[in-house]
Design an enzyme around this catalytic site. Sequence first.
Site, PDB file in Angstrom:
ATOM      1  N   HIS A 108      32.547 -13.026   4.812  1.00 13.69           N
ATOM      2  CA  HIS A 108      32.628 -14.154   3.869  1.00 13.69           C
ATOM      3  C   HIS A 108      32.163 -15.434   4.563  1.00 13.69           C
ATOM      4  O   HIS A 108      32.510 -15.665   5.707  1.00 13.69           O
ATOM      5  CB  HIS A 108      34.073 -14.329   3.411  1.00 13.69           C
ATOM      6  CG  HIS A 108      34.278 -15.539   2.539  1.00 13.69           C
ATOM      7  ND1 HIS A 108      33.919 -15.553   1.206  1.00 13.69           N
ATOM      8  CD2 HIS A 108      34.786 -16.773   2.811  1.00 13.69           C
ATOM      9  CE1 HIS A 108      34.209 -16.745   0.701  1.00 13.69           C
ATOM     10  NE2 HIS A 108      34.729 -17.503   1.657  1.00 13.69           N
ATOM     11  N   CYS A 144      -1.396  -1.695  -0.677  1.00 13.47           N
ATOM     12  CA  CYS A 144      -0.095  -2.339  -0.488  1.00 13.47           C
ATOM     13  C   CYS A 144      -0.187  -3.504   0.480  1.00 13.47           C
ATOM     14  O   CYS A 144       0.236  -4.617   0.182  1.00 13.47           O
ATOM     15  CB  CYS A 144       0.922  -1.318   0.019  1.00 13.47           C
ATOM     16  SG  CYS A 144       2.502  -2.060   0.474  1.00 13.47           S
ATOM     17  N   VAL A 196      -0.308  -3.045 -16.627  1.00 10.61           N
ATOM     18  CA  VAL A 196       0.257  -1.947 -17.414  1.00 10.61           C
ATOM     19  C   VAL A 196       0.489  -0.688 -16.586  1.00 10.61           C
ATOM     20  O   VAL A 196       0.680   0.389 -17.134  1.00 10.61           O
ATOM     21  CB  VAL A 196      -0.652  -1.624 -18.627  1.00 10.61           C
ATOM     22  CG1 VAL A 196      -0.656  -2.791 -19.595  1.00 10.61           C
ATOM     23  CG2 VAL A 196      -2.072  -1.280 -18.185  1.00 10.61           C
ATOM     24  N   GLU A 203     -11.967   1.202   2.891  1.00 14.48           N
ATOM     25  CA  GLU A 203     -11.947  -0.264   2.839  1.00 14.48           C
ATOM     26  C   GLU A 203     -11.186  -0.827   4.040  1.00 14.48           C
ATOM     27  O   GLU A 203     -11.633  -0.724   5.164  1.00 14.48           O
ATOM     28  CB  GLU A 203     -11.347  -0.734   1.508  1.00 14.48           C
ATOM     29  CG  GLU A 203     -12.233  -0.369   0.316  1.00 14.48           C
ATOM     30  CD  GLU A 203     -11.746  -1.004  -0.974  1.00 14.48           C
ATOM     31  OE1 GLU A 203     -11.181  -2.120  -0.922  1.00 14.48           O
ATOM     32  OE2 GLU A 203     -11.926  -0.383  -2.035  1.00 14.48           O
ATOM     33  N   ASP A 238       1.050   7.891  -4.040  1.00 11.19           N
ATOM     34  CA  ASP A 238       0.778   7.645  -5.456  1.00 11.19           C
ATOM     35  C   ASP A 238      -0.036   8.750  -6.130  1.00 11.19           C
ATOM     36  O   ASP A 238      -0.094   8.791  -7.366  1.00 11.19           O
ATOM     37  CB  ASP A 238       0.034   6.317  -5.638  1.00 11.19           C
ATOM     38  CG  ASP A 238       0.892   5.112  -5.273  1.00 11.19           C
ATOM     39  OD1 ASP A 238       2.046   5.308  -4.846  1.00 11.19           O
ATOM     40  OD2 ASP A 238       0.402   3.979  -5.402  1.00 11.19           O
ATOM     41  N   ALA A 261       7.184  -4.395 -12.443  1.00 10.85           N
ATOM     42  CA  ALA A 261       7.275  -5.240 -11.254  1.00 10.85           C
ATOM     43  C   ALA A 261       6.071  -6.163 -11.105  1.00 10.85           C
ATOM     44  O   ALA A 261       6.220  -7.371 -10.882  1.00 10.85           O
ATOM     45  CB  ALA A 261       7.428  -4.363 -10.014  1.00 10.85           C
ATOM     46  N   GLY A 319      -4.427  -0.150   5.996  1.00 14.77           N
ATOM     47  CA  GLY A 319      -3.223  -0.646   5.336  1.00 14.77           C
ATOM     48  C   GLY A 319      -3.244  -0.422   3.840  1.00 14.77           C
ATOM     49  O   GLY A 319      -2.217  -0.520   3.176  1.00 14.77           O
ATOM     50  N   LYS A 354       3.976 -11.035  -1.998  1.00 12.84           N
ATOM     51  CA  LYS A 354       5.214 -11.663  -1.525  1.00 12.84           C
ATOM     52  C   LYS A 354       4.918 -13.022  -0.902  1.00 12.84           C
ATOM     53  O   LYS A 354       5.747 -13.945  -0.980  1.00 12.84           O
ATOM     54  CB  LYS A 354       5.944 -10.761  -0.525  1.00 12.84           C
ATOM     55  CG  LYS A 354       6.247  -9.358  -1.043  1.00 12.84           C
ATOM     56  CD  LYS A 354       6.857  -9.343  -2.426  1.00 12.84           C
ATOM     57  CE  LYS A 354       6.802  -7.980  -3.064  1.00 12.84           C
ATOM     58  NZ  LYS A 354       5.536  -7.645  -3.717  1.00 12.84           N
ATOM     59  N   VAL A 379      -0.206   1.777 -12.788  1.00 11.29           N
ATOM     60  CA  VAL A 379      -1.227   2.253 -11.855  1.00 11.29           C
ATOM     61  C   VAL A 379      -1.618   3.678 -12.193  1.00 11.29           C
ATOM     62  O   VAL A 379      -0.868   4.413 -12.838  1.00 11.29           O
ATOM     63  CB  VAL A 379      -0.734   2.179 -10.387  1.00 11.29           C
ATOM     64  CG1 VAL A 379      -0.466   0.752  -9.964  1.00 11.29           C
ATOM     65  CG2 VAL A 379       0.516   3.031 -10.185  1.00 11.29           C
TER      66      VAL A 379
END
Length: 466
Positions: free
Chosen positions: A445, A43, A271, A37, A312, A184, A40, A52, A273
């Site tokens: 700070h 993701c 639910v 496809e 994965d 997530a 990249g 994002k 991957v």
Amino acid sequence: MSSTKFDVIVVGSGPGGYVAAIRASQLGLKTAIVEAEELGGICLNWGCIPTKALIKSAQVFEYISHAEDYGIKVGKSEVDFSSMIGRSRKVADGMSKGIQFLMKKNKIEQLLGWGKVKPGKKVEVEDKEGKKNTYSADHIIIATGGRAKELPNLKIDNEKIVGYRKAMTLEKKPAKMVVVGSGAIGVEFAYVYSSIGVDVTVVEFLDRIVPNEDEEVSKALEKIYKKKGLKIMTSTEVTNVETKGKGCKVTVKSKDGKEDKIDCDIVLSAVGVVANVENCGLEDVGILVDKGKIKVDEFYNTNMPGYYAIGDVTTGPALAHVASAEGIICVEKIAGHNPEPLDYNNIPACTYCIPEISSVGYTEAKAKEAGYEVKVGKFPFSASGKASAAGAKDGFVKLIFDAKYGELLGGHMIGYNVTEMIAEIVAVRKLETTGHEMIKTVHPHPTMSEAVMEAAAAAYDEVIHL
């Protein structure tokens, strides 16, 4: 095609595959990458990056809606849903073009089509016209990634029951949405849609949302989400979704057996991957698969010499940065280097809902289960000057230390921008820094990151601003 023989062929161009290919090329290996496809992978095109972008649009809308809290008056704002979706796709497309540039820069040959591994260290690539070409390499890396998991009673039709891919390209904004699953993906989309005015219900089978996080983080997010107006149903399962008619009727059942029905326009199945191990040629080569994952050793060798798997499709966490790290280790070992195996107990996890969540290492419960006597330090952002100035006082930093040696066992954060803060904790754990050393490490700070130092101090009863 300029060549049919390579040193390395990578099948799949997600954050594992394209990173492995670039590192292989950097090490002087003649490299090709196979992609069916978009370069990249999921993701970049349908996951990390475009979600994002959607979250940022939702956050901007929230800022505008609450501008008076910051002393600014603006007119009535409204969401242009199609433009919001369009911006997300534009961001993803730009990143995909960036990967194409990196492939050319590193002289990596792109083999476009469906890749299947074959015996004899070969890969067959079938293009969209059905034409097949076979290529060979000394080393073949399988990085085919994953896809949305389907439950038997929650079949994705991409019309009324959708996965994450369709959820980011809906044609119109729904009025009501049920999100099934609160990992997530689930809580991120729940935030996006609820922030732009959608009535969102989150259904979670386990007893708390974001169930992989520390229990205190789960409780904090649930409280914040309920305050935002989201409905949260834990210890609840979806038993049926009726899609006849205009919308959906979702039947849910609680642990005590009580049933309820929820009307909505769209159901988002989030639910989890599942690995893409089908139709990849694994059986033909004899590569072992166990419980839907390819079996590999610590350097990602499969049981068949010359064939490797990363990302994965293996048993590690299904995270982009894990796949990238695995790809680099795998290739460096192939090139004759001596890389260190990946420490899977020091992998940061980030969830980009608002407030954000980040964590690494043991939760408090897991540390105690492992037999540690622990010291726990917690510092709320309500006591942070920077958080107050930013109008982001929700959340906290929680650190878990081994009471005996001072080792940092785990870090857990919920709050504004904490996904940028977790890297400090990862580095501290990698370097085996103690709690006392963290306390004596001067933090600037005012910053959100001061909360890390303060949480360490809290664990040893030395906290100043609490």
